[in-house]
Design an enzyme around this catalytic site. Structure first.
Site, PDB file in Angstrom:
ATOM      1  N   TYR A  51      18.589   6.687  15.926  1.00 53.64           N
ATOM      2  CA  TYR A  51      17.357   5.900  16.061  1.00 53.64           C
ATOM      3  C   TYR A  51      16.312   6.736  16.766  1.00 53.64           C
ATOM      4  CZ  TYR A  51      16.846   1.206  14.346  1.00 53.64           C
ATOM      5  OH  TYR A  51      16.599   0.142  13.521  1.00 53.64           O
ATOM      6  N   GLU A  53      12.621   5.739  16.991  1.00 53.53           N
ATOM      7  CA  GLU A  53      11.308   5.076  16.930  1.00 53.53           C
ATOM      8  C   GLU A  53      10.285   5.848  17.746  1.00 53.53           C
ATOM      9  OE1 GLU A  53      11.699   1.031  18.189  1.00 53.53           O
ATOM     10  OE2 GLU A  53      12.363   0.356  16.232  1.00 53.53           O
ATOM     11  N   ASP A 197      -3.788   8.408  -4.388  1.00 53.83           N
ATOM     12  CA  ASP A 197      -2.356   8.120  -4.456  1.00 53.83           C
ATOM     13  C   ASP A 197      -1.761   9.028  -5.533  1.00 53.83           C
ATOM     14  OD1 ASP A 197       0.190   7.191  -4.931  1.00 53.83           O
ATOM     15  OD2 ASP A 197      -0.375   5.063  -4.982  1.00 53.83           O
ATOM     16  N   LYS A 226       9.462  11.816  -6.734  1.00 55.31           N
ATOM     17  CA  LYS A 226       9.058  11.916  -8.135  1.00 55.31           C
ATOM     18  C   LYS A 226       8.980  13.404  -8.500  1.00 55.31           C
ATOM     19  CE  LYS A 226       7.191   7.297  -7.867  1.00 55.31           C
ATOM     20  NZ  LYS A 226       6.029   6.401  -7.871  1.00 55.31           N
ATOM     21  N   ARG A 232      14.082   9.714  -1.749  1.00 52.80           N
ATOM     22  CA  ARG A 232      13.113   8.615  -1.817  1.00 52.80           C
ATOM     23  C   ARG A 232      12.383   8.527  -0.491  1.00 52.80           C
ATOM     24  NH1 ARG A 232      14.731   6.492  -6.514  1.00 52.80           N
ATOM     25  NH2 ARG A 232      12.884   5.206  -6.645  1.00 52.80           N
TER      26      ARG A 232
HETATM   27  C1  PLP Z   1       5.759   5.225  -7.391  1.00 51.52           C
HETATM   28  C2  PLP Z   1       4.402   4.866  -6.938  1.00 51.52           C
HETATM   29  C3  PLP Z   1       4.183   4.123  -5.763  1.00 51.52           C
HETATM   30  C4  PLP Z   1       5.258   3.424  -4.997  1.00 51.52           C
HETATM   31  O1  PLP Z   1       6.340   4.121  -4.631  1.00 51.52           O
HETATM   32  P1  PLP Z   1       7.717   3.390  -4.254  1.00 51.52           P
HETATM   33  O2  PLP Z   1       8.405   4.487  -3.544  1.00 51.52           O
HETATM   34  O3  PLP Z   1       8.341   2.959  -5.522  1.00 51.52           O
HETATM   35  O4  PLP Z   1       7.392   2.241  -3.348  1.00 51.52           O
HETATM   36  C5  PLP Z   1       2.874   3.907  -5.356  1.00 51.52           C
HETATM   37  N1  PLP Z   1       1.847   4.373  -6.063  1.00 51.52           N
HETATM   38  C6  PLP Z   1       2.019   5.072  -7.200  1.00 51.52           C
HETATM   39  C7  PLP Z   1       0.820   5.558  -7.955  1.00 51.52           C
HETATM   40  C8  PLP Z   1       3.295   5.328  -7.679  1.00 51.52           C
HETATM   41  O5  PLP Z   1       3.449   5.997  -8.819  1.00 51.52           O
END
Ligand code: PLP
Length: 443
Positions: A51, A53, A197, A226, A232
């Site tokens: 932990y 925090e 994003d 990704k 993740r």
């Molecule tokens: C995948 C994605 C997210 C969210 O990601 P998670 O890890 O699935 O919560 C947010 N914005 C965009 C553009 C994404 O492609």
């Protein structure tokens, strides 16, 4: 995994089954990737037991000397790779990271503007009714034009009229390059903040294969699992420009992540993020990023030569969206048929879809995992030919006009497709290709 096998054979068997599945299919969901063994080792490490925090040097628990170093390394590597002055590596994933940015920089009811979900935006970009971003904020959404492209003149008009406080620029199913500079100019005309994003294209940006938003926006959010090919997780970056606008922006982001929204960071994930950033900062990764795009473009050309239609007519990135309306078949049927043929995708809306969101007119295809496996143009041509064959095979499955019939229709279609000899035969050829490009156990 002998310990897992001894303790819980049921879960062990399921993990093995998933390994086998990942080995023997062409995973073409553009938001997925196969992370390296090094990333997975860090993720499964004892750092998970801790932990911590707070932030390095300012923790609420003892025993964090190691965790501090891990987080500092992840932060330093992010700063170097993306060229930003402030970084937060603690967000659990992309959605909570976007929530943290809004929580840090907006008040409830402030106006945000994002791309419509059906046009390739994300739920967290202000999707109305069902999401926090659409309910706690005053959300206005922009769309793509009839040709599938984002029309910057239309966007400029909407921004001038609506004067949002924050504009979210980022996509999940838009194959083209985003004009960061133009977004900046438009945002500046009303004094709006810009959040880029880049969840999907983070790895392409890290590898220099896709334009970086960093010089033009205030804040960047990226997911690490990704194209960046890590665990993740997510990272929030504050740019020079952002800090110049508001010297406290970094502090605000940090406070929004913790204690604003989250508790303890996942130190094992932070370690695995650090590993993927090290991997991404290599010449090999640059080559990987470029090859992802070359592969997507080759796949796109193959599909078009076979008579299929792509939204915007092609791609500049790692993904393609096939518009199946000319074939008069819905994405659900094609995605189901492709899975029988061991090709895994997802059904997706196409711009201005005339079918309902649960039965949309497209499938979305991506090349990050195939490229991770070492596949190149030659294999893309083969994969494209198989996909085109599958689509041809299911052309006659028309969506019933009667809404009540649709769920029953999909159940019936699934049964028929599972027995379709042509699809089964393609599936066998796919397995042969997969065996030539093993990956899970070797890198
Ligand atoms: C995948 C994605 C997210 C969210 O990601 P998670 O890890 O699935 O919560 C947010 N914005 C965009 C553009 C994404 O492609």
């Amino acid at each position: 995994m002998n310990n897992l096998k001894k303790t819980d054979l049921q879960i062990y068997n399921l993990v093995k089954a998933e390994e086998e599945r990942q080995r023997n299919v062409l995973e073409m969901i553009p938001s997925e990737n196969y992370a390296s063994l090094a990333v997975r080792e860090a993720l499964g490490s004892v750092l998970m037991n801790k932990y911590s925090e707070g932030y390095a040097g300012r923790r609420y628990y003892q025993g964090n000397k190691v965790a501090d170093q891990v987080e500092e390394i992840a932060i330093a590597r992010t700063k170097k790779l993306f060229g930003v002055p402030h970084v937060n590596v603690q967000p659990y994933s992309g959605s909570p990271a976007n929530a943290a940015v809004y929580f840090a920089l907006l008040n409830p009811g402030d106006k945000i503007m994002g791309l419509k979900l059906s046009a390739g935006g994300h739920l967290t970009h202000g999707h109305p009714k069902v999401t926090f971003s659409g309910r706690f904020y005053n959300s206005v959404q922009y769309d793509v034009g009839a040709d599938g492209w984002i029309n910057m003149e239309e966007v400029a008009k909407l921004v001038t009229r609506e004067k949002p406080k924050l504009i979210v620029v980022g996509t999940t199913a838009y194959p083209r390059i985003l004009d960061w500079k133009k977004w900046r100019t438009i945002a500046d005309s009303v004094g709006a903040l810009v959040l880029a994003d880049v969840s999907h294209v983070a790895g392409l940006i890290a590898g220099g294969a896709y334009p970086t938003p960093v010089p033009y926006v205030d804040v960047v959010m990226l997911t690490t699992h990704k194209t960046l090919r890590g665990p993740r997780g997510a990272i929030i970056l504050v740019t020079e420009r952002g800090l110049k606008k508001d010297p406290d922006m970094g502090k605000k982001i940090d406070r929004a992540v913790f204690p604003g929204l989250q508790g303890g960071p996942h130190d094992n994930t932070t370690a695995a993020i650090a590993v993927c950033l090290k991997e991404a900062d290599t010449a090999g990764f640059k080559k990987y990023a470029r090859q992802i795009i070359t592969n997507a473009q080759t796949l796109g050309e193959t599909l078009q030569e076979a008579g299929l239609t792509l939204t915007t007519g092609g791609t500049d990135s790692h993904l393609l969206v096939v518009d199946l309306r000319p074939q008069e078949v819905i994405g659900n049927v094609v995605a189901e048929a492709l899975e029988v043929a061991h090709i895994v995708t997802n059904y997706n809306t196409v711009p201005h879809d005339t079918n309902p969101p649960m039965f949309p007119s497209g499938v979305r295809l991506g090349t990050p995992i195939l490229t991770t496996r070492g596949m190149k143009e030659k294999e893309m041509k083969q994969v494209g030919a198989w996909i085109a064959e599958v689509v041809k095979e299911v052309k006659h499955y028309l969506l019933p006009a009667d809404k009540a019939e649709r769920t029953r229709f999909m159940t019936k279609v699934k049964g028929e497709l599972a027995r379709n000899q042509k699809l089964i035969k393609i599936g066998k050829a796919v397995i042969v290709l997969c065996k030539k490009f093993p990956v899970l156990e070797i890198y």
